[in-house]
Scaffold this motif. Sequence first.
Motif, PDB file in Angstrom:
ATOM      1  N   GLU A  10       0.814  -1.215   0.000  1.00  0.00           N
ATOM      2  CA  GLU A  10       0.000   0.000   0.000  1.00  0.00           C
ATOM      3  C   GLU A  10       0.850   1.269   0.000  1.00  0.00           C
ATOM      4  O   GLU A  10       0.363   2.348  -0.344  1.00  0.00           O
ATOM      5  N   GLN A  11       2.143   1.145   0.361  1.00  0.00           N
ATOM      6  CA  GLN A  11       3.025   2.301   0.357  1.00  0.00           C
ATOM      7  C   GLN A  11       3.646   2.558  -1.018  1.00  0.00           C
ATOM      8  O   GLN A  11       4.042   3.678  -1.333  1.00  0.00           O
ATOM      9  N   LYS A  16       2.422   2.658  -4.076  1.00  0.00           N
ATOM     10  CA  LYS A  16       1.722   3.571  -4.980  1.00  0.00           C
ATOM     11  C   LYS A  16       2.117   5.019  -4.744  1.00  0.00           C
ATOM     12  O   LYS A  16       2.249   5.797  -5.696  1.00  0.00           O
ATOM     13  N   ASN A  17       2.321   5.392  -3.479  1.00  0.00           N
ATOM     14  CA  ASN A  17       2.664   6.774  -3.154  1.00  0.00           C
ATOM     15  C   ASN A  17       4.152   7.065  -3.274  1.00  0.00           C
ATOM     16  O   ASN A  17       4.554   8.236  -3.290  1.00  0.00           O
ATOM     17  N   MET A  18       4.961   6.014  -3.362  1.00  0.00           N
ATOM     18  CA  MET A  18       6.408   6.208  -3.320  1.00  0.00           C
ATOM     19  C   MET A  18       7.117   5.905  -4.642  1.00  0.00           C
ATOM     20  O   MET A  18       8.321   6.115  -4.759  1.00  0.00           O
ATOM     21  N   ASN A  69       9.192   8.670  -5.984  1.00  0.00           N
ATOM     22  CA  ASN A  69      10.235   9.193  -5.101  1.00  0.00           C
ATOM     23  C   ASN A  69      11.615   8.887  -5.689  1.00  0.00           C
ATOM     24  O   ASN A  69      11.868   7.779  -6.179  1.00  0.00           O
TER      25      ASN A  69
END
Length: 550
Positions: A272-273, A275-277, A280
């Motif tokens: 779940e992390q 997708k946001n990373m 980066n």
Amino acid sequence: MKKRSVLTVIFSLLLVTVLAACGKQSGQSTGSGKYASNQVLNLSYPSSLDSIDISNMSGYGSTGNIFESLYRLGKNGSITPGLAKATKVSKDGKTYTFTIRDAKWSDGSKITAQDFVYSWKRTVTPATKSQYAYLFSGVQNADAIVAGKKSPSTLGVKAEGQHTFIVTLEKPISYFKKLMTYPLFGPISEKAVKKWGSKYATKAQYMLYSGPFKLTGWTGTNNKWQFVKNDQYWDKKAVHLQKINYTVNESTTTTLNLFQEKKLDLTQLASEQVKNMKSNSDYTTYPYSITAFLVYNFNDSNATVKKALNNEKIRQAISLSINRNTLVKNVIGDASTTSKTFVPKDLANDPKSGKDFSDESVVKDSTSYDTALAKQLWQQGLKETGLKKLTLHMLTSNDEPNKPISQYLKSALEKNLSGLTVDLSNIPAKVAQSRAQSGNFDIYLSGWGADFNDPISHLQIMTSNSGYNYGKYNSSTYNALVKKAQNQDANNTNARWQDMLQAERTIMQDQGITPLYQTVYSYLQNPKVKGIIHNTAGTQWNYKYAYVAQ
């Protein structure tokens, strides 16, 4: 990875946030301008260390940094120098003579050939309860010793003087040198074991270390410890890092926060992390030779289910009903890839053509997504078994991301296969594995991680006599092909490769198991940490040449 190699255990063990790096191997000084003055890494671990005894560890992903074997695993699975400075192999491939280099334990005492003899005999002794003793199979008398039928003294190993270690095999093993990169096959000091007795390996100070680093600060149960540069190591000039600090953190939310606060140099991301990373600049991925797959219980205690699961068309219909692209992209959500075969991609290449084993062995209509063909085969399978409907119980561990995977599989199978009901059991990993081992399941979400870079590492677990063949798949053709690869053709590289290709095609045509995806893990990594080498199989992480740049 085994046992660490079963998927219920894989995910918890591979959440280990570890770092390996191989840069230039020239042993440059950290004061050369290329290197930061403070050569320290801060890493995280998901749980306390379970053991530092190489004979009975549950995995060897990072322990090659404190224990060295005859060789070390280098870039892309290459074999690099370890405690053996020379090796001779007999023409028949059955005798290996290793010349042990002048090397020392962390206390300054000599590492000798006898330390290898003692270590190997100790590990195969049944009372040691080594989870990896099966990897000694093929060494003279090893199987009989592990089975309790022969004395450990009969193992095919001997020392001639301090520097000559001789191994006698029952048959040629083409991947034997690759096995020798495992810390499992490293030396153990008999003097140390006798000196410390029951205290041996219970704390960091009750152990001698042969690798680039030595362990300090570990009391057996605590949540902090360090790998510190081993100044007695034979190749210490090549080691740049002075220390690796470990702290236990079970939560990926915690480790992400610590990384963002610059308190960790590497953190593995939960699905779940990712997708946001992904965007980066510190985001990176590391693949593993782990295939996740469905196991069918061919010996099911329920007569109706047994009849259904022994029907090839029903198994094929299940496989064809699964959209693996959707599973990987929308359900798992990390960098994992779809599986077309049991043996993972990027594990081994054809010795003649250089083609990837997985690409060469694909069987048409075995792992594709084809609902029309799935429905056709399903109806034919039901007719052949005299069934109109079927209920199957799917067993999975509750480790992330198994629950959403099983929910997706239930939805896809029930949607595409009329009359099928899938009941889910998401339970703790140890309980799930125990049930699977005892055959208490209909379908089991499992997996296997390669111990070494060879297809046989996967293929051998599905033979009828394998302890990891929980579903009791039994194909005389498959068994014969694997046996031929391990025996008759063991010394014939090309013939052996063809045996393994045909074995893979056989189990895929049968759908003896149904491959789903291959794991690729996502990380955030400090960009100053350079020269990382990560292997997909075996001892994945090697810190020997790691360094922190200025």
